[in-house]
Design a protein around this motif. Structure first.
Motif, mmCIF file in Angstrom:
data_model
loop_
_atom_site.group_PDB
_atom_site.id
_atom_site.type_symbol
_atom_site.label_atom_id
_atom_site.label_comp_id
_atom_site.label_asym_id
_atom_site.label_seq_id
_atom_site.Cartn_x
_atom_site.Cartn_y
_atom_site.Cartn_z
ATOM 1 N N CYS A 119 -1.746 7.325 -8.173
ATOM 2 C CA CYS A 119 -0.287 7.193 -8.250
ATOM 3 C C CYS A 119 0.295 8.568 -8.565
ATOM 4 C CB CYS A 119 0.131 6.168 -9.295
ATOM 5 S SG CYS A 119 -0.433 6.494 -10.977
ATOM 6 N N LEU A 164 6.504 -4.222 -4.618
ATOM 7 C CA LEU A 164 5.474 -4.204 -3.596
ATOM 8 C C LEU A 164 6.108 -4.075 -2.215
ATOM 9 C CD1 LEU A 164 3.144 -7.090 -4.793
ATOM 10 C CD2 LEU A 164 2.469 -4.718 -4.529
ATOM 11 N N THR A 190 3.881 1.248 -2.908
ATOM 12 C CA THR A 190 4.389 0.389 -3.974
ATOM 13 C C THR A 190 5.086 1.291 -4.992
ATOM 14 O OG1 THR A 190 2.729 -1.349 -3.712
ATOM 15 C CG2 THR A 190 3.703 -1.101 -5.893
ATOM 16 N N VAL A 204 -3.797 -2.164 -4.875
ATOM 17 C CA VAL A 204 -2.661 -1.814 -5.731
ATOM 18 C C VAL A 204 -2.937 -2.222 -7.175
ATOM 19 C CG1 VAL A 204 -0.253 -2.373 -6.232
ATOM 20 C CG2 VAL A 204 -0.944 -1.864 -3.887
#
Length: 782
Positions: free
Chosen positions: A698, A455, A486, A769
């Motif tokens: 992502c 993180l 992240t 996240v």
């Protein structure tokens, strides 16, 4: 000959200036508005040109009136000689500059007002003559303090009580034809003090000009080289079109009614999505309202793949093993893409289908930021993703989740055999029975290492929020969207290993199940793979003629958990001063972006309405704009790239004013965002398009798959900010020898305003996240 009123609008790099220009056009019928930046012309060149204008508008902007770089030539306009004098109306920074130049002091507000609506008390005279109650939107952290000795007369105030006391909202000069307001008359939520104020200014300006025998010089076309054409521009600024661009392709379509339980993933697997070596594109509604259509690109070995990186003077075009380079010359990537699509425009597809073929892929955050404020890429050793990564899709399948129909399409002539083969395969396609993959349970029973999650450093992130708030207090921005990456190091999915299939595809299927979103996507365009569960449409535009642009910014989200009913969500979102202010700022920014391209016809169709999605309640506004009449009959898919050029990066991911905010964020964040907070979507051969903001996503660089026997990555615990080994929850796991790991990046952040609590912003970022990280655990990718 009818002489049209001519207004000079001086823009101090604000994100609301075209809204002000549109307000002028409504308040002063038939006027021509010329817009220049405050540093376009030196004072010595600008002043002689003022005789060609009836009045000037000094627009808002970031910064301080005491900083010459922030106000440019504006400070000199207040001191021009009597022979060059003309009526001037200032807004926000314009008022502050007027006040400072005539002796007032500039101070910081104790409580800043960004996107806040205040009641304005006014004298009912001058520019407020005949104006009733005013509810005005304010975007300022600085204000003026008068001693009473200045040659200035206050005309209006806001009573901020114990917060700031009485704050000057309007001024006029005692002798010169200068008027100004601190609030924003052009904001969509200003009522009573907008158009009426500009009409009164124009009436007073004409009265002053008549009494002082000022006449406006006859306009000559050579002046365009100094101040540009009047807004909106006619004709539209497009590249000259060659004869070859007039060729129009026909779209051939077959329609198939799908069997029960046949879904988008199954169709993708029929088409070979599990082969990780091949490019694949899917824009997926994921069965999530308000999404409807999913687009599957049926790529071939020679499908043209287009990549571009900022700083390069060329575009790469790969078709199979052949790579060619197209020089941009004096053009830019947006004009090149526009010309590319004009040469491939098509007609004849099913009108209800939004995509007939065209470009599919992503555009990075940096691509938009570079257009706005050119800065070379940061040097670094990490593998860099292309800033534009697109493939031209000639064959496609569009699935309508409402009608359960699949539209098999091709823009290639003589493609009947392929259309028939695919239609027959879809017609006979059935969902596999349960237990169809017996080896999966065995693979999933094998202990797998936890993903190594790093993180952002908690203390550093919170310090950046404090720094962002200082920029807000100084007047340089109204809102800053602070983000951080992240990094995830995850073992390849055992399901993929068991079947020799794509690990990223298995991960995407889990993501679309756990976090269904109307703008989900699976884009594998080597060397980049992007998985998205984005809830936010950025920009859509319909096919010409009568093209309609729509933007749907989301600011304000509440997760659907027990007890959070619609009524509760509306109180938490639409009833929140902070959430509404954030949304309002982006709405006003988007109106500006739309006005800059389509002209005057821009409207807010929905403001701060709570909408229900699969897993969340969200505060959504809808802004629409239509092309100016002069462009309606031009058959061209140009509108989309003009809009993308003007509106990227998404304002919801930067803040406002956009240019200054992007510059601040670049220094504050200290690294490129890359794919995150760019946009993904398509440009259709018929001239339409749809692009979503890349959030809840992502991505990985395909060269970052590495073997490991004992990973030693560190993870930061979300609650204490210390670096600790293990997964997000603090767990750790040993890696079996030879395990393959993939390096993924996901970005998250939040809009920082003066009302933001740094600790709460950190927690909100971690929550965002976790919404994507859950997919890594549940897919067996860990």
């Amino acid at each position: 000959m009818v002489v049209r009123p001519r207004i000079l609008l001086i823009d101090s790099y604000d994100s609301f200036s075209y809204n002000l220009a549109a307000l002028c056009k409504r308040a002063i019928p038939g006027c021509d508005v010329h817009i220049i930046k405050n540093d376009t012309l030196p004072t010595s060149v600008l002043v002689p040109l003022l005789k060609y204008f009836d009045a000037a508008i000094i627009g808002p902007g970031p910064g301080s009136p005491e900083n010459p770089l922030d106000v440019g030539v504006v400070r000199d306009l207040w001191h021009i000689e009597e022979s060059s004098l003309l009526p001037i109306f200032g807004v926000c920074l314009g008022l502050q500059s007027l006040a400072v130049e005539f002796g007032a002091r500039i101070k910081r507000l104790k409580v800043v007002k960004h996107g806040q609506v205040s009641d304005v008390i006014h004298t009912g005279t001058d520019i407020f003559d005949g104006v009733g109650p005013i509810h005005a939107v304010r975007y300022h952290s600085l204000h003026v303090s008068l001693s009473g000795d200045e040659d200035l007369v206050p005309l209006a105030w806001a009573d901020d009580a114990e917060e700031n006391g009485q704050v000057v909202m309007a001024l006029k000069h005692v002798r010169k034809p200068f008027w100004s307001v601190q609030y924003h008359p052009e904001s969509v939520c200003t009522s009573g003090g907008g158009e009426a104020i500009l009409r009164n200014f124009w009436r007073l300006a004409m009265k002053w000009s008549t009494s002082h025998k000022r006449t406006t010089a006859l306009w000559i076309s050579q002046l365009h080289s100094f101040v540009g054409p009047a807004w909106p521009q006619t004709p539209p600024k497009h590249e000259p079109r060659a004869r070859s661009e007039k060729v129009v392709t026909s779209v051939t379509t077959r329609t198939v009614r799908l069997r029960e339980n046949v879904d988008v993933p199954l169709i993708c697997e029929l088409l070979g999505v599990q082969d990780d070596h091949q490019d694949f594109v899917l824009l997926d509604s994921a069965g999530a309202a308000p999404g409807r259509f999913s687009i599957v690109g049926c790529l071939t070995h020679t499908s043209p793949k287009i990549t571009y990186s900022i700083g390069e003077s060329f575009v790469r075009i790969r078709q199979g093993e052949d790579v060619s380079f197209a020089e941009l010359g004096s053009s830019d990537i947006w004009a090149w893409l526009s010309a590319f699509m004009r040469r491939r425009r098509a007609r004849g597809g099913a009108p209800e289908v939004p995509f007939w073929g065209g470009l599919v892929g992503y555009l990075s955050y940096e691509l938009g930021a570079h257009t706005l404020t050119p800065i070379p890429p940061r040097p670094g050793s990490r593998l860099r993703h292309p800033d534009a990564n697109l493939v031209f899709v000639e064959r496609s399948i569009v699935i309508d989740s409402q009608s359960k129909k699949a539209y098999v399409q091709s823009t290639q002539p003589g493609d009947e055999k392929w259309l028939q083969e695919v239609s027959l395969r879809l017609d006979s396609l059935a969902a596999p029975p349960s237990g169809f993959f017996p080896s999966i349970s065995v693979a999933l029973s094998t202990p797998q290492p936890q993903p190594m999650v790093t993180l952002p450093n908690r203390a550093e992130y919170i310090s950046k929020i404090h720094a962002a708030k200082e920029w807000l207090f100084s007047g340089d921005s109204y809102e800053l969207c602070v983000t951080a990456p992240t990094h995830i190091r995850a073992a390849k999915s055992p399901m993929a290993v068991a079947h020799g299939t794509s690990s990223s595809w298995e991960l995407y299927k889990t993501l679309r199940t756990r976090n269904p979103a109307p703008h989900s996507a699976y884009l594998r365009l080597h060397s980049s793979t992007l998985l998205s569960s984005s809830p936010e449409r950025f920009l859509s535009y319909s096919r010409p003629p009568e093209s309609l642009c729509q933007l749907r910014p989301i600011k304000g989200t509440v997760r659907k958990v027990p007890g959070i009913t619609r009524a509760v969500a509306e109180e938490m979102l639409a009833g929140s001063r902070k959430e509404v202010a954030e949304n309002l700022m982006i709405v006003d920014l988007i109106r500006h972006d739309l006005h800059s391209v389509v002209g005057e016809d821009v409207h807010v169709r929905q403001f701060c309405k709570v909408e229900e999605y699969e897993t969340v309640w969200q505060l959504v506004s809808v802004i629409e704009g239509k092309q100016s009449p002069h462009a309606k009959n031009q058959a061209q898919p140009d509108l989309g790239f003009d809009m993308l050029r003007a509106s990227l990066p998404p304002g919801s991911m930067t803040g406002a004013p956009k240019k200054r905010s992007v510059e601040i964020l670049r220094d504050l964040e200290g690294q490129e965002r890359g794919i995150y907070s760019g946009v993904l979507g398509y440009a259709d051969v018929g001239g339409g398009g749809d692009w979503a903001v890349i959030i809840r996503s992502c991505f990985k660089h395909d060269e970052q798959v590495t073997p490991s026997t004992e990973p030693s990555e560190q993870v930061q615990h979300p609650h204490n900010g210390r670096n600790e080994p293990g997964a997000l929850n603090g767990a750790s796991g040993a890696s079996p020898s030879g395990t393959l790991f993939e390096e993924w990046t996901l970005g998250a952040g939040g809009a920082i305003t003066a009302l933001s609590d740094p600790i709460a912003e950190w927690e909100e970022m971690v929550t965002k996240v976790e919404s994507v990280l859950r997919a890594f655990k549940d897919s067996g990718a860990c």
